[in-house]
Write a protein that holds these residues in place. Structure first.
Motif, PDB file in Angstrom:
ATOM      1  N   SER A   7       0.832  -1.200   0.000  1.00  0.00           N
ATOM      2  CA  SER A   7       0.000   0.000   0.000  1.00  0.00           C
ATOM      3  C   SER A   7       0.869   1.254   0.000  1.00  0.00           C
ATOM      4  O   SER A   7       1.954   1.278   0.594  1.00  0.00           O
ATOM      5  N   LYS A   8       0.361   2.296  -0.614  1.00  0.00           N
ATOM      6  CA  LYS A   8       1.113   3.545  -0.667  1.00  0.00           C
ATOM      7  C   LYS A   8       1.376   4.119   0.724  1.00  0.00           C
ATOM      8  O   LYS A   8       2.302   4.879   0.917  1.00  0.00           O
ATOM      9  N   ARG A   9       0.614   3.712   1.720  1.00  0.00           N
ATOM     10  CA  ARG A   9       0.863   4.244   3.070  1.00  0.00           C
ATOM     11  C   ARG A   9       2.196   3.742   3.640  1.00  0.00           C
ATOM     12  O   ARG A   9       2.718   4.291   4.579  1.00  0.00           O
ATOM     13  N   TYR A  10       2.748   2.665   3.056  1.00  0.00           N
ATOM     14  CA  TYR A  10       4.047   2.144   3.486  1.00  0.00           C
ATOM     15  C   TYR A  10       5.171   2.540   2.539  1.00  0.00           C
ATOM     16  O   TYR A  10       6.301   2.101   2.693  1.00  0.00           O
ATOM     17  N   ASP A  11       4.853   3.367   1.559  1.00  0.00           N
ATOM     18  CA  ASP A  11       5.806   3.727   0.513  1.00  0.00           C
ATOM     19  C   ASP A  11       6.870   4.696   1.023  1.00  0.00           C
ATOM     20  O   ASP A  11       6.559   5.803   1.430  1.00  0.00           O
ATOM     21  N   ALA A  12       8.116   4.256   0.985  1.00  0.00           N
ATOM     22  CA  ALA A  12       9.256   5.121   1.313  1.00  0.00           C
ATOM     23  C   ALA A  12      10.154   5.299   0.095  1.00  0.00           C
ATOM     24  O   ALA A  12      11.256   5.816   0.213  1.00  0.00           O
ATOM     25  N   TYR A  13       9.685   4.861  -1.078  1.00  0.00           N
ATOM     26  CA  TYR A  13      10.543   4.793  -2.255  1.00  0.00           C
ATOM     27  C   TYR A  13      10.096   5.656  -3.435  1.00  0.00           C
ATOM     28  O   TYR A  13      10.903   5.983  -4.292  1.00  0.00           O
ATOM     29  N   PHE A  14       8.812   5.973  -3.534  1.00  0.00           N
ATOM     30  CA  PHE A  14       8.288   6.667  -4.699  1.00  0.00           C
ATOM     31  C   PHE A  14       7.637   7.979  -4.278  1.00  0.00           C
ATOM     32  O   PHE A  14       7.052   8.078  -3.212  1.00  0.00           O
ATOM     33  N   GLU A  15       7.743   8.983  -5.145  1.00  0.00           N
ATOM     34  CA  GLU A  15       7.136  10.277  -4.887  1.00  0.00           C
ATOM     35  C   GLU A  15       6.348  10.691  -6.104  1.00  0.00           C
ATOM     36  O   GLU A  15       6.914  10.757  -7.191  1.00  0.00           O
ATOM     37  N   PRO A  16       5.055  10.914  -5.990  1.00  0.00           N
ATOM     38  CA  PRO A  16       4.283  10.842  -4.756  1.00  0.00           C
ATOM     39  C   PRO A  16       4.106   9.384  -4.307  1.00  0.00           C
ATOM     40  O   PRO A  16       4.239   8.473  -5.121  1.00  0.00           O
ATOM     41  N   PRO A  17       3.789   9.159  -3.011  1.00  0.00           N
ATOM     42  CA  PRO A  17       3.566   7.795  -2.527  1.00  0.00           C
ATOM     43  C   PRO A  17       2.487   7.098  -3.349  1.00  0.00           C
ATOM     44  O   PRO A  17       1.493   7.716  -3.735  1.00  0.00           O
ATOM     45  N   GLN A  18       2.696   5.825  -3.617  1.00  0.00           N
ATOM     46  CA  GLN A  18       1.757   5.060  -4.439  1.00  0.00           C
ATOM     47  C   GLN A  18       1.848   3.576  -4.117  1.00  0.00           C
ATOM     48  O   GLN A  18       2.821   3.133  -3.511  1.00  0.00           O
ATOM     49  N   ASP A  19       0.815   2.832  -4.494  1.00  0.00           N
ATOM     50  CA  ASP A  19       0.876   1.384  -4.353  1.00  0.00           C
ATOM     51  C   ASP A  19       2.013   0.876  -5.237  1.00  0.00           C
ATOM     52  O   ASP A  19       2.275   1.436  -6.302  1.00  0.00           O
ATOM     53  N   TYR A  20       2.681  -0.170  -4.782  1.00  0.00           N
ATOM     54  CA  TYR A  20       3.790  -0.730  -5.555  1.00  0.00           C
ATOM     55  C   TYR A  20       3.930  -2.210  -5.237  1.00  0.00           C
ATOM     56  O   TYR A  20       3.277  -2.735  -4.334  1.00  0.00           O
ATOM     57  N   LEU A  21       4.773  -2.886  -5.997  1.00  0.00           N
ATOM     58  CA  LEU A  21       5.069  -4.297  -5.777  1.00  0.00           C
ATOM     59  C   LEU A  21       6.467  -4.438  -5.179  1.00  0.00           C
ATOM     60  O   LEU A  21       7.374  -3.703  -5.560  1.00  0.00           O
ATOM     61  N   THR A  22       6.614  -5.383  -4.264  1.00  0.00           N
ATOM     62  CA  THR A  22       7.926  -5.769  -3.771  1.00  0.00           C
ATOM     63  C   THR A  22       8.219  -7.147  -4.330  1.00  0.00           C
ATOM     64  O   THR A  22       7.455  -8.089  -4.110  1.00  0.00           O
ATOM     65  N   LEU A  23       9.287  -7.249  -5.093  1.00  0.00           N
ATOM     66  CA  LEU A  23       9.695  -8.510  -5.704  1.00  0.00           C
ATOM     67  C   LEU A  23      10.850  -9.060  -4.872  1.00  0.00           C
ATOM     68  O   LEU A  23      11.878  -8.399  -4.731  1.00  0.00           O
ATOM     69  N   TRP A  24      10.668 -10.264  -4.312  1.00  0.00           N
ATOM     70  CA  TRP A  24      11.652 -10.881  -3.429  1.00  0.00           C
ATOM     71  C   TRP A  24      12.095 -12.222  -3.973  1.00  0.00           C
ATOM     72  O   TRP A  24      11.330 -12.935  -4.606  1.00  0.00           O
ATOM     73  N   LYS A  25      13.292 -12.565  -3.648  1.00  0.00           N
ATOM     74  CA  LYS A  25      13.798 -13.934  -3.747  1.00  0.00           C
ATOM     75  C   LYS A  25      13.617 -14.568  -5.125  1.00  0.00           C
ATOM     76  O   LYS A  25      13.229 -15.718  -5.250  1.00  0.00           O
ATOM     77  N   LEU A  26      13.883 -13.796  -6.140  1.00  0.00           N
ATOM     78  CA  LEU A  26      13.873 -14.336  -7.497  1.00  0.00           C
ATOM     79  C   LEU A  26      15.020 -15.328  -7.612  1.00  0.00           C
ATOM     80  O   LEU A  26      16.155 -15.017  -7.271  1.00  0.00           O
ATOM     81  N   GLU A  27      14.717 -16.531  -8.074  1.00  0.00           N
ATOM     82  CA  GLU A  27      15.761 -17.543  -8.204  1.00  0.00           C
ATOM     83  C   GLU A  27      15.409 -18.536  -9.303  1.00  0.00           C
ATOM     84  O   GLU A  27      14.264 -18.941  -9.443  1.00  0.00           O
ATOM     85  N   VAL A  28      16.423 -18.910 -10.070  1.00  0.00           N
ATOM     86  CA  VAL A  28      16.306 -19.919 -11.121  1.00  0.00           C
ATOM     87  C   VAL A  28      17.302 -21.027 -10.772  1.00  0.00           C
ATOM     88  O   VAL A  28      18.452 -20.746 -10.422  1.00  0.00           O
ATOM     89  N   LEU A  29      16.856 -22.276 -10.862  1.00  0.00           N
ATOM     90  CA  LEU A  29      17.762 -23.394 -10.575  1.00  0.00           C
ATOM     91  C   LEU A  29      18.988 -23.322 -11.490  1.00  0.00           C
ATOM     92  O   LEU A  29      18.875 -22.947 -12.666  1.00  0.00           O
ATOM     93  N   PRO A  30      20.173 -23.682 -10.972  1.00  0.00           N
ATOM     94  CA  PRO A  30      21.422 -23.534 -11.738  1.00  0.00           C
ATOM     95  C   PRO A  30      21.390 -24.133 -13.146  1.00  0.00           C
ATOM     96  O   PRO A  30      21.888 -23.513 -14.087  1.00  0.00           O
ATOM     97  N   ASN A  31      20.808 -25.299 -13.335  1.00  0.00           N
ATOM     98  CA  ASN A  31      20.796 -25.930 -14.667  1.00  0.00           C
ATOM     99  C   ASN A  31      19.928 -25.195 -15.678  1.00  0.00           C
ATOM    100  O   ASN A  31      19.988 -25.490 -16.872  1.00  0.00           O
ATOM    101  N   TYR A  32      19.112 -24.242 -15.217  1.00  0.00           N
ATOM    102  CA  TYR A  32      18.203 -23.517 -16.106  1.00  0.00           C
ATOM    103  C   TYR A  32      18.560 -22.042 -16.228  1.00  0.00           C
ATOM    104  O   TYR A  32      17.888 -21.296 -16.944  1.00  0.00           O
ATOM    105  N   GLN A  33      19.613 -21.602 -15.555  1.00  0.00           N
ATOM    106  CA  GLN A  33      20.021 -20.204 -15.623  1.00  0.00           C
ATOM    107  C   GLN A  33      20.550 -19.880 -17.018  1.00  0.00           C
ATOM    108  O   GLN A  33      21.064 -20.740 -17.714  1.00  0.00           O
ATOM    109  N   GLY A  34      20.391 -18.618 -17.400  1.00  0.00           N
ATOM    110  CA  GLY A  34      20.876 -18.159 -18.702  1.00  0.00           C
ATOM    111  C   GLY A  34      19.916 -18.436 -19.841  1.00  0.00           C
ATOM    112  O   GLY A  34      20.255 -18.226 -21.004  1.00  0.00           O
ATOM    113  N   ASN A  35      18.698 -18.894 -19.521  1.00  0.00           N
ATOM    114  CA  ASN A  35      17.705 -19.202 -20.552  1.00  0.00           C
ATOM    115  C   ASN A  35      16.524 -18.245 -20.556  1.00  0.00           C
ATOM    116  O   ASN A  35      15.528 -18.496 -21.223  1.00  0.00           O
ATOM    117  N   GLY A  36      16.612 -17.155 -19.792  1.00  0.00           N
ATOM    118  CA  GLY A  36      15.560 -16.138 -19.805  1.00  0.00           C
ATOM    119  C   GLY A  36      14.436 -16.357 -18.807  1.00  0.00           C
ATOM    120  O   GLY A  36      13.471 -15.595 -18.808  1.00  0.00           O
TER     121      GLY A  36
END
Length: 160
Positions: free
Chosen positions: A68-97
């Motif tokens: 929610s924009k009420r927790y926004d410390a990153y964008f001006e003006p405050p707005q709803d946003y997404l937090t993307l965490w822990k993106l991971e691809v298994l080693p045998n599949y890395q480099g394939n997009g």
């Protein structure tokens, strides 16, 4: 790569078992498995976890939280946003997009995105159009966030 499908992962013990194939990079992060275990209620619970399957095997994953924009410390003006965490691809599949496909999926929501990159991943995020955030230093959590803005969204620089 257009035929690769990003799926919302179910919150269940099968998904928890699939998470055991992934390795965490970065001591400051909690395991997605622990996050999942804490959220297990039933299969039809709304899950913040997304992944890509190759056959029956989960090969790439991420957490995506709408903030929610009420927790926004990153964008001006405050707005709803997404937090993307822990993106991971298994080693045998890395480099394939597959990681790029997950990020493009997150971008499809047309909301600003904040992420905290793992060690040695800044080049990937820069390639995906992310840049260093100017944010409210009073609310600094020891993060070094990167942000992405959808086309047509202008960010005013915050005073550090």
């Amino acid at each position: 790569m257009s035929d690769v499908k990003v799926e919302r992962l179910l919150i269940n013990y099968k998904t928890l078992e699939e998470f055991k194939h992934f390795k965490e990079y970065g001591n400051q992060e909690l395991s997605m498995g622990e996050d999942l275990e804490d959220n297990i209620v039933e299969n039809d619970s709304v899950s913040p976890f997304y992944g890509i399957y190759y056959g029956n095997n989960l090969i790439a994953r991420m957490s995506l939280y709408r903030m929610s924009k009420r927790y926004d410390a990153y964008f001006e003006p405050p707005q709803d946003y997404l937090t993307l965490w822990k993106l991971e691809v298994l080693p045998n599949y890395q480099g394939n997009g597959y990681g790029e496909r997950l990020v493009e999926f997150a971008k499809s929501y047309s909301l600003p995105i904040k992420t905290n990159p793992r060690i040695n991943s800044h080049g990937f995020w820069e390639k995906m159009g992310f840049q260093k955030a100017h944010y409210d230093m009073e609310r600094d959590l020891g993060e070094n966030p990167l942000i992405w803005l959808p086309e047509g969204v202008n960010e005013q620089t915050r005073k550090d």
